[in-house]
Design an enzyme around this catalytic site. Structure first.
Site, short mmCIF file in Angstrom:
data_model
loop_
_atom_site.label_atom_id
_atom_site.label_comp_id
_atom_site.label_asym_id
_atom_site.label_seq_id
_atom_site.Cartn_x
_atom_site.Cartn_y
_atom_site.Cartn_z
N GLY A 10 0.41 -1.05 -0.12
CA GLY A 10 0.40 -0.19 -0.11
C GLY A 10 0.88 1.52 0.13
O GLY A 10 2.15 1.07 -0.23
N ASP A 31 -0.03 -9.02 2.20
CA ASP A 31 -1.09 -7.93 1.18
C ASP A 31 -2.01 -8.84 0.59
O ASP A 31 -1.87 -9.89 -0.26
CB ASP A 31 -0.23 -7.03 0.37
N ASN A 35 -6.37 -3.42 -2.15
CA ASN A 35 -6.33 -1.48 -2.37
C ASN A 35 -4.69 -1.52 -3.35
O ASN A 35 -3.68 -0.64 -2.59
CB ASN A 35 -6.53 -0.61 -1.12
N SER A 125 -3.80 7.04 13.47
CA SER A 125 -4.77 8.45 12.66
C SER A 125 -5.13 9.02 13.18
O SER A 125 -6.16 9.18 15.02
CB SER A 125 -5.75 7.76 12.13
N THR A 127 -7.52 10.61 12.88
CA THR A 127 -9.11 10.85 13.45
C THR A 127 -9.59 10.92 14.79
O THR A 127 -10.14 10.57 14.86
CB THR A 127 -9.29 10.50 11.87
N TYR A 150 -14.40 4.27 10.35
CA TYR A 150 -13.62 3.79 10.21
C TYR A 150 -12.23 4.47 11.30
O TYR A 150 -12.02 3.97 12.26
CB TYR A 150 -12.45 4.97 9.04
N LYS A 154 -10.08 2.18 14.86
CA LYS A 154 -8.70 3.19 14.95
C LYS A 154 -8.47 3.49 16.43
O LYS A 154 -7.37 2.54 17.00
CB LYS A 154 -8.65 4.71 14.71
N ARG A 295 -17.93 19.29 3.42
CA ARG A 295 -18.08 18.11 3.26
C ARG A 295 -18.38 16.97 4.57
O ARG A 295 -17.53 17.63 5.96
CB ARG A 295 -16.59 17.06 3.37
C1 WQD Z 1 -7.80 17.10 3.62
C2 WQD Z 1 -8.71 18.88 2.91
C3 WQD Z 1 -11.41 18.38 3.15
C4 WQD Z 1 -10.96 17.01 -1.26
C5 WQD Z 1 -8.68 11.40 6.06
C6 WQD Z 1 -8.61 10.75 7.07
C7 WQD Z 1 -7.31 10.65 7.98
C8 WQD Z 1 -6.57 10.13 6.72
C9 WQD Z 1 -6.21 11.24 5.49
C10 WQD Z 1 -6.36 8.04 6.84
C11 WQD Z 1 -9.50 18.61 3.75
C12 WQD Z 1 -10.30 18.85 1.32
C13 WQD Z 1 -10.31 16.99 0.09
C14 WQD Z 1 -11.37 17.34 -1.84
C15 WQD Z 1 -11.41 19.50 -0.86
N1 WQD Z 1 -6.64 8.73 6.61
N2 WQD Z 1 -10.57 18.71 1.21
N3 WQD Z 1 -11.78 18.56 -1.67
O1 WQD Z 1 -10.17 14.17 5.90
O2 WQD Z 1 -8.09 15.78 6.44
O3 WQD Z 1 -8.60 12.90 6.06
O4 WQD Z 1 -7.45 11.41 5.00
O5 WQD Z 1 -5.64 7.47 7.44
O6 WQD Z 1 -7.69 9.63 8.61
O7 WQD Z 1 -9.55 11.08 7.59
O8 WQD Z 1 -7.71 13.64 4.34
O9 WQD Z 1 -7.34 14.55 1.72
O10 WQD Z 1 -10.05 13.91 2.56
O11 WQD Z 1 -8.90 15.79 3.32
O12 WQD Z 1 -11.52 20.20 -0.32
O13 WQD Z 1 -11.56 16.88 -2.81
O14 WQD Z 1 -9.31 18.57 1.77
O15 WQD Z 1 -12.34 19.02 3.27
O16 WQD Z 1 -9.98 20.22 4.73
P1 WQD Z 1 -9.30 13.78 5.93
P2 WQD Z 1 -8.77 14.57 2.83
#
Ligand code: WQD
Length: 337
Positions: A10, A31, A35, A125, A127, A150, A154, A295
């Site tokens: 990955g 793996d 993905n 994460s 998160t 998700y 974690k 979002r």
């Molecule tokens: C970043 C920012 C969006 C896409 C997630 C998971 C986290 C980790 C990383 C796994 C936010 C904005 C995004 C788009 C946008 N994953 N955005 N337009 O949500 O912070 O974290 O991914 O481990 O656990 O929660 O990352 O890259 O999706 O978003 O405006 O098309 O970009 O709103 O502010 P996120 P992201």
């Protein structure tokens, strides 16, 4: 010394396998290719000059996990990346996430608890913090109610590991990633999102290369300097190196507790508009985007307090946001060019 890397083909896993092999470790990858692709092995060999052992296997099959550890009884440490990680998908299909992210963790720990000692690195994460009250976020910030299944997997994963280490010879380090981005500078490996990218940076580079029409910026009405949400974007190679350092900490018995937790970020928050600006600077081209609604589930701001990782773990992110984005762009141009 043999190290098991689950999810080793990955995005973060493959970059960690490269850093482990560069440090002289022997790596075995598990793996299930759900993905990722076996092609990634070629990139790992191209960079590190060494082929890891690869076992295509689904960790949801308990019997397979048992036979793996019987065969590879000399595994000195495990870095566990294998998990489903799409926030939106987890809301639609929670049982897929609880089975894939929890059962597999339990099966691995059941094997490790039978060993005289075991070293376990867990891919967690930021998160788990949800919308933390204070920035930058420290490891002792309160764990909020998960915003998605998700995120819950974690949190549950961290709790399972904490309970198990209390009564077994397993030592563990929980690594809470902020936002991993970029690709190996060689452009031999990088992020390979399936379908429409959910994450910001791959969507930006696919827009830059012409694969996507324009970027939708999810909200510009957040209480932040420019109204767009703020995150801590960390280069994937910096993140990979932190895993090697954490593993060595356990192997050399430098850990000060059975379970230790470290935030892995740069310590700097960047807004969506700042990421767009950085892309335009490194690519020399304007990025088409439009502002749309927020979002669901997104937090306003999340960036790391890195004191514990810098001083405790002895690790510090080296790359700037622009360098990370430049590596992502170089990778995008290579795979689509
Ligand atoms: C970043 C920012 C969006 C896409 C997630 C998971 C986290 C980790 C990383 C796994 C936010 C904005 C995004 C788009 C946008 N994953 N955005 N337009 O949500 O912070 O974290 O991914 O481990 O656990 O929660 O990352 O890259 O999706 O978003 O405006 O098309 O970009 O709103 O502010 P996120 P992201």
């Amino acid at each position: 010394m043999k190290i098991l890397v689950t999810g080793g083909l990955g995005f973060i896993g493959s970059h960690t396998v490269v850093e482990l092999q560069n440090e002289g470790y022997d790596v075995v990858i598990i793996d299930n290719l759900s993905n990722s692709s076996e092609e990634v092995l070629k990139g790992i060999v191209a960079i590190s000059g060494k082929a890891p052992i690869f076992e295509k296997m689904d960790l949801r099959e308990k019997a397979s996990v048992q036979s793996f550890f019987n065969k590879h009884h000399d595994v000195a440490g495990v870095i566990h990346f294998a998990a489903s990680k799409a926030v939106g998908e987890s809301v639609e299909n929670p049982l897929l996430y609880y089975e894939n992210n929890i059962n597999t963790l339990v099966y691995i720990l059941q094997e490790l608890q039978q060993k005289p000692e075991a070293n376990f690195i867990f891919s967690s994460s930021c998160t788990v913090y949800g919308q933390a009250e204070r920035m930058p976020i420290t490891e002792d910030a309160s764990i909020q109610v998960a915003m998605s299944p998700y995120g819950n997997t974690k949190q549950i994963g961290e709790e399972i590991i904490t309970d198990v280490t209390k009564v077994t010879n397993i030592n563990a380090i929980l690594l809470r990633y902020f936002n991993p981005i970029g690709a190996h500078p060689s452009a031999e490996i990088g992020e390979l999102p399936i379908g429409v990218p959910q994450n910001l940076v791959p969507f930006i580079t696919q827009t830059g290369i012409g694969l996507r029409k324009e970027l939708s910026v999810y909200g510009d009405d957040y209480p932040t300097p420019d109204g767009t949400a703020v995150r801590d974007y960390i280069h994937v190679v910096d993140l990979a190196r932190a895993h090697v350092i954490a593993l060595q900490r356990l192997i050399n018995k430098k850990n000060v507790a059975k379970v230790e937790t470290f935030n892995l970020g740069t310590g700097t928050g960047s807004s969506v508009l700042e990421v767009i600006k950085a892309f335009e600077k490194v690519s020399g081209q304007k990025l088409p985007y439009k502002i749309v609604d927020r979002r669901d589930g997104d937090v306003t701001s999340a960036y790391a307090n890195t004191d514990k990782a810098n001083n405790g773990l002895g690790w510090k992110a080296q790359s700037t946001l622009e360098q990370a984005i430049a590596s992502a762009w170089k990778w995008e141009q290579k795979i689509r060019g």
